[in-house]
Scaffold this active site. Structure first.
Site, PDB file in Angstrom:
ATOM      1  N   CYS A   2      19.357  75.768  80.731  1.00 34.27           N
ATOM      2  CA  CYS A   2      19.832  74.504  80.179  1.00 34.27           C
ATOM      3  C   CYS A   2      18.996  73.368  80.771  1.00 34.27           C
ATOM      4  O   CYS A   2      18.344  73.538  81.797  1.00 34.27           O
ATOM      5  CB  CYS A   2      21.283  74.281  80.535  1.00 34.27           C
ATOM      6  SG  CYS A   2      22.354  75.635  80.086  1.00 34.27           S
ATOM      7  N   ARG A  28      12.450  75.251  77.980  1.00 33.76           N
ATOM      8  CA  ARG A  28      13.337  76.054  78.816  1.00 33.76           C
ATOM      9  C   ARG A  28      14.211  76.997  77.981  1.00 33.76           C
ATOM     10  O   ARG A  28      14.809  77.909  78.520  1.00 33.76           O
ATOM     11  CB  ARG A  28      14.249  75.143  79.639  1.00 33.76           C
ATOM     12  CG  ARG A  28      13.490  74.282  80.627  1.00 33.76           C
ATOM     13  CD  ARG A  28      14.399  73.242  81.227  1.00 33.76           C
ATOM     14  NE  ARG A  28      15.362  73.835  82.139  1.00 33.76           N
ATOM     15  CZ  ARG A  28      15.255  73.831  83.453  1.00 33.76           C
ATOM     16  NH1 ARG A  28      14.214  73.288  84.009  1.00 33.76           N
ATOM     17  NH2 ARG A  28      16.172  74.377  84.207  1.00 33.76           N
ATOM     18  N   TRP A  75      22.027  76.496  76.868  1.00 27.63           N
ATOM     19  CA  TRP A  75      21.724  77.894  76.565  1.00 27.63           C
ATOM     20  C   TRP A  75      22.995  78.653  76.911  1.00 27.63           C
ATOM     21  O   TRP A  75      23.378  78.737  78.077  1.00 27.63           O
ATOM     22  CB  TRP A  75      20.554  78.353  77.426  1.00 27.63           C
ATOM     23  CG  TRP A  75      19.978  79.668  77.049  1.00 27.63           C
ATOM     24  CD1 TRP A  75      19.104  79.920  76.031  1.00 27.63           C
ATOM     25  CD2 TRP A  75      20.205  80.921  77.701  1.00 27.63           C
ATOM     26  NE1 TRP A  75      18.787  81.256  76.010  1.00 27.63           N
ATOM     27  CE2 TRP A  75      19.441  81.896  77.016  1.00 27.63           C
ATOM     28  CE3 TRP A  75      20.976  81.331  78.780  1.00 27.63           C
ATOM     29  CZ2 TRP A  75      19.430  83.239  77.377  1.00 27.63           C
ATOM     30  CZ3 TRP A  75      20.961  82.670  79.144  1.00 27.63           C
ATOM     31  CH2 TRP A  75      20.190  83.597  78.444  1.00 27.63           C
ATOM     32  N   ASN A 101      24.358  72.370  84.342  1.00 29.93           N
ATOM     33  CA  ASN A 101      23.532  73.587  84.280  1.00 29.93           C
ATOM     34  C   ASN A 101      24.070  74.553  85.317  1.00 29.93           C
ATOM     35  O   ASN A 101      24.470  74.125  86.407  1.00 29.93           O
ATOM     36  CB  ASN A 101      22.076  73.293  84.657  1.00 29.93           C
ATOM     37  CG  ASN A 101      21.352  72.516  83.598  1.00 29.93           C
ATOM     38  OD1 ASN A 101      21.908  72.201  82.551  1.00 29.93           O
ATOM     39  ND2 ASN A 101      20.100  72.193  83.882  1.00 29.93           N
ATOM     40  N   GLY A 102      24.018  75.857  85.011  1.00 32.40           N
ATOM     41  CA  GLY A 102      24.454  76.857  85.983  1.00 32.40           C
ATOM     42  C   GLY A 102      25.706  77.570  85.510  1.00 32.40           C
ATOM     43  O   GLY A 102      26.061  77.503  84.332  1.00 32.40           O
ATOM     44  N   GLU A 483       2.029  94.230  81.674  1.00 32.84           N
ATOM     45  CA  GLU A 483       2.025  92.806  81.330  1.00 32.84           C
ATOM     46  C   GLU A 483       1.591  92.610  79.872  1.00 32.84           C
ATOM     47  O   GLU A 483       2.158  91.786  79.152  1.00 32.84           O
ATOM     48  CB  GLU A 483       1.101  92.042  82.304  1.00 32.84           C
ATOM     49  CG  GLU A 483       0.888  90.572  82.003  1.00 32.84           C
ATOM     50  CD  GLU A 483       2.151  89.722  82.024  1.00 32.84           C
ATOM     51  OE1 GLU A 483       3.227  90.206  82.398  1.00 32.84           O
ATOM     52  OE2 GLU A 483       2.053  88.550  81.609  1.00 32.84           O
ATOM     53  N   LYS A 487       3.949  90.783  77.163  1.00 32.02           N
ATOM     54  CA  LYS A 487       3.514  89.598  76.404  1.00 32.02           C
ATOM     55  C   LYS A 487       3.723  89.828  74.919  1.00 32.02           C
ATOM     56  O   LYS A 487       4.259  88.987  74.210  1.00 32.02           O
ATOM     57  CB  LYS A 487       2.040  89.318  76.635  1.00 32.02           C
ATOM     58  CG  LYS A 487       1.480  88.413  77.655  1.00 32.02           C
ATOM     59  CD  LYS A 487       2.115  87.185  78.104  1.00 32.02           C
ATOM     60  CE  LYS A 487       3.473  87.292  78.699  1.00 32.02           C
ATOM     61  NZ  LYS A 487       3.621  86.977  80.099  1.00 32.02           N
ATOM     62  N   GLU A 490       7.538  90.006  73.879  1.00 33.07           N
ATOM     63  CA  GLU A 490       8.356  88.800  73.969  1.00 33.07           C
ATOM     64  C   GLU A 490       7.976  87.738  72.947  1.00 33.07           C
ATOM     65  O   GLU A 490       8.847  86.989  72.500  1.00 33.07           O
ATOM     66  CB  GLU A 490       8.403  88.233  75.397  1.00 33.07           C
ATOM     67  CG  GLU A 490       7.108  87.714  75.944  1.00 33.07           C
ATOM     68  CD  GLU A 490       7.227  87.291  77.400  1.00 33.07           C
ATOM     69  OE1 GLU A 490       8.336  87.015  77.883  1.00 33.07           O
ATOM     70  OE2 GLU A 490       6.187  87.239  78.070  1.00 33.07           O
ATOM     71  N   HIS A 506       3.415 113.404  79.893  1.00 35.24           N
ATOM     72  CA  HIS A 506       4.759 113.742  80.374  1.00 35.24           C
ATOM     73  C   HIS A 506       5.842 113.180  79.459  1.00 35.24           C
ATOM     74  O   HIS A 506       6.997 113.069  79.878  1.00 35.24           O
ATOM     75  CB  HIS A 506       4.933 113.249  81.813  1.00 35.24           C
ATOM     76  CG  HIS A 506       3.948 113.873  82.740  1.00 35.24           C
ATOM     77  ND1 HIS A 506       4.074 115.169  83.194  1.00 35.24           N
ATOM     78  CD2 HIS A 506       2.762 113.407  83.231  1.00 35.24           C
ATOM     79  CE1 HIS A 506       3.032 115.452  83.972  1.00 35.24           C
ATOM     80  NE2 HIS A 506       2.225 114.407  83.994  1.00 35.24           N
ATOM     81  N   LYS A 605      12.781  79.781  79.826  1.00 34.19           N
ATOM     82  CA  LYS A 605      11.641  79.685  80.742  1.00 34.19           C
ATOM     83  C   LYS A 605      12.050  79.978  82.176  1.00 34.19           C
ATOM     84  O   LYS A 605      11.338  80.614  82.920  1.00 34.19           O
ATOM     85  CB  LYS A 605      11.031  78.289  80.633  1.00 34.19           C
ATOM     86  CG  LYS A 605       9.804  78.079  81.510  1.00 34.19           C
ATOM     87  CD  LYS A 605       8.631  78.887  81.021  1.00 34.19           C
ATOM     88  CE  LYS A 605       7.435  78.807  81.932  1.00 34.19           C
ATOM     89  NZ  LYS A 605       6.513  79.930  81.678  1.00 34.19           N
TER      90      LYS A 605
HETATM   91  C1  F6R Z   1       7.378  86.529  80.869  1.00 28.81           C
HETATM   92  C2  F6R Z   1       8.022  85.573  81.756  1.00 28.81           C
HETATM   93  C3  F6R Z   1       9.154  86.054  82.591  1.00 28.81           C
HETATM   94  C4  F6R Z   1       9.068  85.437  83.989  1.00 28.81           C
HETATM   95  C5  F6R Z   1      10.322  85.804  84.804  1.00 28.81           C
HETATM   96  C6  F6R Z   1      10.248  85.294  86.225  1.00 28.81           C
HETATM   97  O1  F6R Z   1       6.328  85.946  80.173  1.00 28.81           O
HETATM   98  O2  F6R Z   1       7.657  84.437  81.804  1.00 28.81           O
HETATM   99  O3  F6R Z   1       9.183  87.445  82.651  1.00 28.81           O
HETATM  100  O4  F6R Z   1       7.916  85.894  84.613  1.00 28.81           O
HETATM  101  O5  F6R Z   1      11.457  85.278  84.182  1.00 28.81           O
HETATM  102  O6  F6R Z   1      10.132  83.908  86.248  1.00 28.81           O
HETATM  103  P1  F6R Z   1       9.608  83.149  87.542  1.00 28.81           P
HETATM  104  O7  F6R Z   1       8.198  83.542  87.745  1.00 28.81           O
HETATM  105  O8  F6R Z   1       9.774  81.695  87.221  1.00 28.81           O
HETATM  106  O9  F6R Z   1      10.481  83.607  88.681  1.00 28.81           O
END
Ligand code: F6R
Length: 610
Positions: A2, A28, A75, A101-102, A483, A487, A490, A506, A605
């Site tokens: 949020c 976010r 959110w 928020n929270g 990774e 990417k 997502e 396997h 985010k």
């Molecule tokens: C993927 C992504 C998330 C963050 C994860 C940790 O593209 O951005 O998987 O890497 O939520 O976030 P941080 O690095 O802010 O702790």
């Protein structure tokens, strides 16, 4: 997750300021939004489900000149994303308004208690109880009422509050959720993220856990949990507004991919052994003696940051010969890990606010370990709470899918591995100097990968309609396969899995047919030939294969349908190079599929709840 914005100004443009600030927090992730502004003697609240453009349209029909207000993007956690659940929320009198928020963990108990006292709730949220609790403690002093109310809460919060009878003040309070005060020119701002205030001021005060702040247009008073005044100092943020904007790119993600050469050189700046500056030791918060005795490293992180941590296992073990465990922070915190006094626990987090990583870090501190934060956001919780920190200099990352923060983390983790190797005598001076040369060459090598973005685009066009992807790699490039898959899934919503190539036989090879493209990381290393064999095994089962290979590597031609060429670098640095074409591949596939690249569905985010 949020977002909060608040302002107290000397003009009448509070709605515009709030909307602009909320737009900067869009990255976010949110599903509804609202603002509350003081209008005459009343507070007007406007809330809408969906994107901010809906709120903007609703506001366009209203004439709401106002100097003071609060805004929020929500959110959903408790209660569906509906208009009544959207913030701001009010108390029964309608005079007190809050944004939050929270998560309030004891909200059911508090809600029961308040209902018994006759309070009627209008939403399903945990946040609404805060407005009613403040009302219960209010005796003419809003800041004091907020402070007393927060003492009844359990969980995590950043709160903004205002009162119709006090047009001259805004109140903020926090615990375990970020909140900053922006010190503007004859105005004050409140925000969950500095990005929201950057166009009005670069001077901010980061609130600490348990603090309550009382803002007027020209003053700021902060008290601790007990109500004792707290001295504060302002931080000047070095990020410019244009850094937080798209700078001509169609998406933040693409802009951020292209910023990676700068991120790597900025993160290296002044930290290489032979550039005559302080190196990294000064930042680490540990003495040379303490570093020398590190016997084990534990890396805790989530998502992409966890992939960076996994790469670091190879770096630290190969360069410094210190054993490394890598844990998802959400697992670490509940698995009762064996921790010792010579263990170094490294929390890797772009935002520095990820709830699980913070909890795992606190656990490690409580167990007596030395802790280190590798973060991108100055003043974030992990930055402040870890014993030491190694900041990545990636600037604000707005695209939800992490790209430049990842390469910044990898760069910082190389520096950490080198420092550990230096301290325990595993790294010779000659080798150290060679590392400096290799690292200095990296930004130019990333540039070269970026110059080939059009080639990656062409390859991407051939795979836009695939339903599933496999990414394979070995050794230090196995985390890069993970990774690459993360990417792609997502941002394009294509199902993708990352696997160590040696594991194909396997199980996963059962999935392989002509509809399952495979992306294979085949750059030079001691396991390259093994990966080539694994690719051949998939090809004879009709897989279409995209290979990431080093320039001039003729041997990969026969096994590949498409090749993403990258310059050859030392194996240990290859993740920083190899990830770039994978980021671009995901980006172009997602863009061609019309996906919302910067704000993928269901993602936020900064994951500030468990
Ligand atoms: C993927 C992504 C998330 C963050 C994860 C940790 O593209 O951005 O998987 O890497 O939520 O976030 P941080 O690095 O802010 O702790």
């Amino acid at each position: 997750m949020c977002g909060i914005v608040g302002c107290i100004t000397n003009g009448t443009e509070a709605p515009e300021i709030l909307l602009k600030g909320l737009k900067r927090l869009e990255y976010r992730g949110y599903d509804s939004a609202g603002i509350a502004v003081l209008n005459g003697a009343d507070i007007r609240t406007i809330r809408e489900v969906g994107k901010l453009c809906q709120l903007e349209t609703a506001l366009a029909d209203l004439d709401l000149p106002s100097a003071v207000g609060l805004g929020h993007t929500r959110w959903a956690t408790h209660g569906r994303p509906t208009e009544v659940n959207a913030h701001p929320h009010r108390d029964a009198s309608g005079k007190i308004v809050v944004v939050h928020n929270g998560i309030i963990e004891n909200f059911r108990q508090l809600r029961d208690e308040l209902e018994k006292e006759g309070v009627t709730f209008t939403s399903e949220t945990d946040s609404e109880i805060i407005a009613h609790l403040i009302a219960r403690f209010y005796e003419g002093d809003l800041a004091e009422a907020v402070r007393l109310a927060t003492r009844r809460l359990r969980g995590a919060w950043a709160i903004g509050a205002m009162h119709a009878d006090h047009p001259e003040i805004l109140v903020g309070a926090r615990k375990d959720c970020p909140l900053v005060v922006g010190l503007g020119d004859d105005e004050m701002l409140l925000a969950s993220d500095v990005t929201a205030v950057l166009d009005r001021t670069q001077k901010v005060v980061f609130l600490d856990d348990g603090q309550t702040a009382k803002l007027t247009r020209t003053s700021l008073e902060i008290v601790d949990e007990e109500g004792h005044p707290v001295d504060w100092t302002a931080t000047v943020i070095g990020w410019s507004l244009s850094q937080a904007e798209r700078g001509g790119f169609p998406h933040f993600m693409l802009k951020e991919i292209f910023e990676q050469p700068t991120v790597v050189s900025d993160t290296l700046l002044g930290r290489l052994e032979d550039d005559g500056e302080h190196g990294v030791l000064a930042d680490l918060g540990m003495s040379a003696d303490e570093l020398t005795t590190v016997g084990r490293v534990h890396i805790i992180a989530c998502g992409t940051s966890w992939h960076a941590g996994h790469v670091a296992k190879f770096l630290v073990e190969r360069i410094a010969r210190i054993p490394v465990d890598v844990d998802y922070a959400s697992e670490f915190r509940y698995r009762e890990p064996v921790l010792g006094e010579h263990d170094l626990v490294v929390a890797v987090s772009q935002s520095g606010e990820t709830a699980d990583t913070i909890a795992a870090l606190r656990m490690a501190k409580a167990a007596g370990c030395r802790t280190l934060g590798i973060c991108n956001v100055i003043g974030s919780t992990i930055h402040r709470e870890a014993d030491g920190s190694l900041m990545t200099h990636a600037g604000p990352e707005i695209g939800v899918a992490s790209t430049k923060a990842f390469t910044g983390q990898l760069t910082a983790l190389v520096l950490l591995a080198l420092e550990l190797g230096r301290m325990n005598g595993r790294l010779s001076q000659e080798e150290d100097a060679r590392w400096s040369d290799r690292l200095r060459a990296l930004p130019g090598q990333i540039e070269l990968c970026l110059k080939r973005a059009d080639d990656v685009h062409e390859v991407a066009l051939k795979y836009v309609s695939a339903q599933d992807f496999l990414f394979i790699g070995r050794g230090i490039n196995y985390p890069i396969a993970l990774e690459g898959a993360l990417k792609l899934k997502e941002i394009s919503y294509i199902h993708a899995e990352g696997y160590p190539a040696g594991e194909m036989k396997h199980g996963p090879i059962a999935l392989v047919d002509s509809r399952m493209p495979i992306v294979a990381l085949c750059t030079h290393s001691n396991v390259r030939e093994k990966v080539i064999t694994n690719v051949e095994e998939a090809r004879v089962r009709d897989a279409r294969v995209i290979v990431v290979a080093n320039d001039g590597d003729d041997e990969v031609q026969p096994i590949a349908d498409d090749i993403l060429w990258v310059p050859r670098v030392d194996d240990l640095l290859s993740p920083i190079i190899n990830v770039v074409p994978l980021q671009l591949l995901s980006y172009f596939i997602a863009r061609e599929r019309g996906a919302d690249v910067d704000q993928p569905r269901n993602l936020a985010k900064s994951v500030t709840v468990e």
